[in-house]
Design an enzyme around this catalytic site. Structure first.
Site, PDB file in Angstrom:
ATOM      1  N   LYS A   1       0.957  -1.340  -0.140  1.00  0.00           N
ATOM      2  CA  LYS A   1       0.008   0.111   0.055  1.00  0.00           C
ATOM      3  C   LYS A   1       0.930   1.385  -0.036  1.00  0.00           C
ATOM      4  CE  LYS A   1      -2.078  -2.564   3.030  1.00  0.00           C
ATOM      5  NZ  LYS A   1      -2.796  -3.068   4.085  1.00  0.00           N
TER       6      LYS A   1
ATOM      7  N   ASP B   1      -4.759  -8.234   9.830  1.00  0.00           N
ATOM      8  CA  ASP B   1      -5.846  -7.716   9.831  1.00  0.00           C
ATOM      9  C   ASP B   1      -6.815  -8.807   9.579  1.00  0.00           C
ATOM     10  OD1 ASP B   1      -5.265  -7.638   7.351  1.00  0.00           O
ATOM     11  OD2 ASP B   1      -6.107  -5.531   7.020  1.00  0.00           O
TER      12      ASP B   1
END
Ligand code: ADP
Ligand code: MG
Length: 508
Positions: A192, A227
């Site tokens: 990211k 996550d």
């Protein structure tokens, strides 16, 4: 006199013909331009095509790559990382637990009180964006920022910051980590928008623990999880049939519950449950069956991580808007239907996915929102309705492909664990003689939860690939803040006071 009249009328006729020819010429020209643009759209549609046949090839490729990634280190682009999480929250956890969730656009701090009975969780959550300069600066600055935010949060909650009782913290860190235990691991690479050089190859939980110590905060990082693992934990807390978790937000990733004997690269791995959560890092999945366009190739080449995260770049929120921007730029360069080429169209990420979604879901007859976004965001004013419709179509094509590929990924996992109704990857049983167990998948991420069209396309594709008979046994559960709350739950089930299962994991 007669000659003069004749001369004038001939002159008028010639002029009229010239005007008519000009008008016709312009029409022909504009039709040609329009056809060129329609050609660009057609090409996009064709190269984004995801027929159910193609999706099934992606499903098979996913299952095959999962096997390869479990067979040997580096055996596949799928890392299939061990998490050392070998039990999932049962509902009996008790106490106050904290969690930190770092991984995308926002950073979250959470506190949850567990009463020992599976119940509705009502965590206190605070969210803030991560200052951009911290995403590419020094690791110490990033972790000091995190520790400070946590300190303030604990103070606000009226829990004593310097209490002699060590508080247990779950740390969700959504980047690929080579885990060395349930509470420690080394960063493999950033994805990211993050790129903090000095952190790659370093121990992540240790870096946070040191920052907490610098701040004088008596807390122990009880678990370091991805996550997806947090999401699986929360999904399982609410629904025991949950076998996998998928995140579709800024980035995309998945994890699932795997038998340890299938994790061939770690022979002799023993856990009490006989299973372990595997973090697939599916954003990096690649297969020649993926429908790739010239825009994807450009986007990848200009990204900070070329040749990496290929699946993620076709699916997740960080990229969809930018694919659309590239298509509009190409159309704008090929013709003037958008007026003179706007310089904003050359700016990477000028069009963010939420704005793209707002255009896609504009249901006003005149497409007012599309016109507004084109003008305000891309500096393209006065676009005719016909062209606005074209923009909606581009958004549709890009999102449809993304959602359908995500669905294929999910079915790939189900296939790997024999929950797709086909009897597993090597099974020869037909669909009809397999008794399908109820199977739940926990899903989280704003692209899925906030973008209705994306969600609908994903569900539609699941049904198409699996067939109605099987699909009705597969449930998608949305978890909220699972990436954080799940980490708090795992901190509870792996806390120093609990009879943690960590000691029971052996590598022999
Ligand atoms: P993160 O992935 O950072 O943990 P989220 O799950 O909230 O956080 O995902 C954020 C991403 O979701 C944004 O980067 C954006 O691309 C996408 N997103 C957010 N809101 C919307 C929306 N309304 N429509 C489409 N995409 C959205
Ligand atoms: Mg997230």
């Amino acid at each position: 006199m007669g000659k003069v009249v004749l001369g004038v009328s001939v002159g008028v006729a010639v002029a009229a013909c010239a005007v008519a020819a000009l008008v016709v010429g312009r029409r022909v020209k504009s039709r040609k331009k329009w056809n060129r643009v329609v050609g660009v759209l057609k090409e996009l549609e064709e190269s984004c095509e995801t027929t159910v046949g193609r999706l099934r090839q992606v499903v098979d490729a996913m299952a095959v790559e999962m096997h390869a990634g479990l067979a040997s280190e580096g055996g596949s682009k799928l890392k299939m990382l061990l998490t050392f999480v070998d039990n999932l929250p049962s509902g009996s956890e008790k106490g106050i637990f904290y969690a930190l969730d770092l991984g995308g656009t926002n950073f979250r701090v959470l506190r949850v009180e567990l009463g020992g009975q599976r119940s509705d969780l009502d965590p206190d959550v605070e969210q803030q964006p991560i200052p951009e300069q911290l995403m590419t600066g020094r690791s110490e600055d990033l972790f000091d920022f995190i520790a400070s935010s946590l300190y303030q949060f604990v103070e606000k909650a009226n829990d004593s910051v310097q209490s002699p009782v060590t508080k247990e913290l779950g740390f969700t860190f959504s980047f690929p980590v080579k885990q060395t235990s349930v509470s420690s691991g080394v960063l493999i690479k950033w994805t990211k928008a993050f790129a903090i050089e000095d952190m790659v190859g370093k121990e992540v939980a240790g870096a946070l623990q040191q920052a907490l110590a610098r701040k004088g905060l008596n807390m122990r990082v009880a678990v370091l999880v991805n996550d997806t693992v947090g999401t699986l934990a929360l999904g399982h807390y609410h629904d025991e049939d949950t076998v996998a978790a998928v995140i579709i937000g800024t980035g995309t990733n998945a994890c699932y519950w795997e038998r340890t004997d299938a994790i061939i690269k770690c022979q002799g791995l023993l856990t009490t449950s006989g299973s372990m959560v595997v973090n697939m890092e599916w954003g990096n999945f690649w297969s020649s069956h993926l429908p790739r366009t010239a825009y994807d190739i450009e986007l990848d080449a200009e990204s900070p991580n070329p040749n990496d995260q290929g699946f993620e770049k076709m699916i997740s929120g960080m990229y969809l808007g930018d694919i659309v921007r590239r298509v509009i730029l190409r159309m704008s360069e090929e013709s003037d239907i958008f007026g003179p080429v706007s310089s904003r169209l050359y700016m990477p990420f000028a069009l963010r996915t939420p704005a793209m979604a707002a255009m896609h879901e504009d249901d006003s007859p005149e497409l007012i929102e599309v016109a507004r976004i084109l003008k305000d965001v891309l500096d393209i004013p006065d676009v005719p309705l016909k062209v606005r419709k074209l923009v909606v179509k581009i958004c549709d094509v890009v999102t449809c492909r993304a959602a359908r590929l995500a669905a294929a990924g999910i079915v790939g996992i189900l296939k790997k664990i024999g929950r797709d109704g086909s009897g597993g990857i090597t099974g020869g049983r037909s669909r009809s003689d397999v008794k399908m167990r109820r199977t739940a998948v926990a899903v989280e991420g704003s692209l899925y939860t906030q973008y209705t069209m994306f969600r609908e396309y994903l569900h539609e594709a699941l049904h198409e690939i699996l067939g109605e008979d099987i699909a009705r046994h597969v449930v998608i559960n949305v978890t909220e803040d699972g990436s954080g709350t799940g980490a708090a739950l795992l901190a509870a089930s792996h806390s120093s006071s609990s009879s943690g299962s960590v000691d029971n994991i052996q590598l022999v």
